[in-house]
Scaffold this motif. Sequence first.
Motif, short mmCIF file in Angstrom:
data_model
loop_
_atom_site.label_atom_id
_atom_site.label_comp_id
_atom_site.label_asym_id
_atom_site.label_seq_id
_atom_site.Cartn_x
_atom_site.Cartn_y
_atom_site.Cartn_z
N LEU A 1 0.68 -1.27 -0.07
CA LEU A 1 -0.01 0.11 0.01
C LEU A 1 0.89 1.32 -0.09
O LEU A 1 0.42 2.06 -0.70
N HIS A 2 1.99 1.34 0.75
CA HIS A 2 2.76 2.46 1.01
C HIS A 2 4.21 2.39 0.40
O HIS A 2 4.68 3.67 0.42
N GLY A 3 4.55 1.28 -0.40
CA GLY A 3 5.94 1.29 -0.67
C GLY A 3 5.73 1.53 -2.38
O GLY A 3 6.86 1.34 -3.00
N LEU A 4 4.87 1.34 -3.15
CA LEU A 4 4.63 1.26 -4.60
C LEU A 4 3.48 2.49 -5.03
O LEU A 4 2.58 2.66 -4.31
#
Lengths: 411, 110
Positions: A128-131
């Motif tokens: 959710l937060h790294g791509l």
Amino acid sequence: MADDGVFHRMMTRRRLLAAASAAAAGAALSRPAWAQSMIDLPLPDGPGARQITTSFPQKGPMILQRTRPPLLETPFEVFDKGVFTPNNQFYVRWHWALIPTDIDTDKFALTVRGHVNQTLSLSLNDILHGLPSVQLSAVNQCSGNSRGFFQPRVPGGEWANGAMGNALWTGVRLKDVLDKAGVKPGAVQVRFKGLEEPVVADAPHFVKSLDIDHARDGEVMIAFAMNGEQLPLLNGFPLRLIVPGWYATYWVKMLNDIEVLNQPDTNYWTKVAYTIPDTPYASIKPGEAGVKMIPINRMVPRSFVTNMASGSKVNAAAPLRGIAFGGDCGVAGVDYSIDRGQSWRQAQLGKDEGKYGFRQWQTQLALPAPGKYSLLIRCTNSNGVAQPDTPNWNPAGFMRNVVESIDIIAA
Amino acid sequence: MFLNLLPVLVVLCVASTPLAARAATTFELKSVKIDLPDSDRMFPEGPGSDAINNNCLACHSAGMVLNQPALSKQAWTAEVNKMINNYKAPVAPEDVGTIVDYLTALKGAK
């Protein structure tokens, strides 16, 4: 909804619901009362009777095709309410009964392995937060949607037309995930597996594969949201593969394992199940043997009337509306005929929400005289492919997309 | 109606381009625990109903079979063999004929 737009069959259901809630008011037992409401699907030679169930968590009223593992069909009137199918009435289809019912988002991990430079274990947080996130509206349709209308009839999930839905999917590109692991030269396919387990130990796990170039086309994605909310568990929470334009068999639910292969996948669910005759419309004659079979793949155009059911009495100037989709591309046009296909008129298309999604259409009927009419609806997609006017047939009951017809009576 | 469901994240809906890249989202997922209903439906009583109840309810509820159309004896034989060969249904060989006869009696093509 206009009076003539109320489904005949649903009126029966409504009466039942009204009776059910009246009974419930007295007995304070609404669930068993609801569970008794029925629908009669117009499948040739039946059986068409199905329960309308509200017993499945995170789901509203659904047509019960099978309890375990769940096969739940969207009641058709839902498609008249909007271009996106609500999550709580989006159809449900599982193959094996061992489905996890308890998903801890802190513990869930997606593995990327096989013919890659480095094996990855990605947390939901990483995804959710790294791509970068992406969005796309796309139709998810069971390969066997409308199987119950095949003649001669064939075994399988005996769906009417409600094993489909359109949602706005939010997630990450599969390509970005594969790039993170680093696909090695020589990769040919990518295989996807979810958390569902076979009931019998040596039975084939449900897995599906895509060619490497397809997997990396930048459109195939891993969704964590559907219509702006997390997916209902039965629709694949927390992650589902989205393969725009392709049948839902590839849209692996509860996706937790991605394996890059350096040789073609020979697993049962890609190689044997979910195959179609390599013929126009995937159609053969009943009993025809020795036909080359290939994995099912791209969807084909379809269109439906959503505000009138067959058998309705309508106004000569009634509004007519519905949904269409192009399959593997957008909708170029929707035409309708009131004279059994001798002449066709164009319906007006609604807003384009993206080429892989439903497209609403509408028109105003102008029926010249009172009496019976057989209305035909035909979608032509942006590749110039139109729905055929004769039904296809194959032994698995896949890819039905004949021009739909409904019988109406002008007042 | 659809818009009511949407948190801020999805308000900028995309029409013409299929995918819009955006920064990593602020969306969060919450753990889920549910209970799925089960079915205790059995096959209608008759010759062979014990055999089908014993062999055909492990992987899917009876509705899978009871919602099927009428099929020929040959088609029912193929179905039972598919369950055994493809899905590894543990059916004793002596039960196969009984189950096929039961299905043909219940749902045989005219």
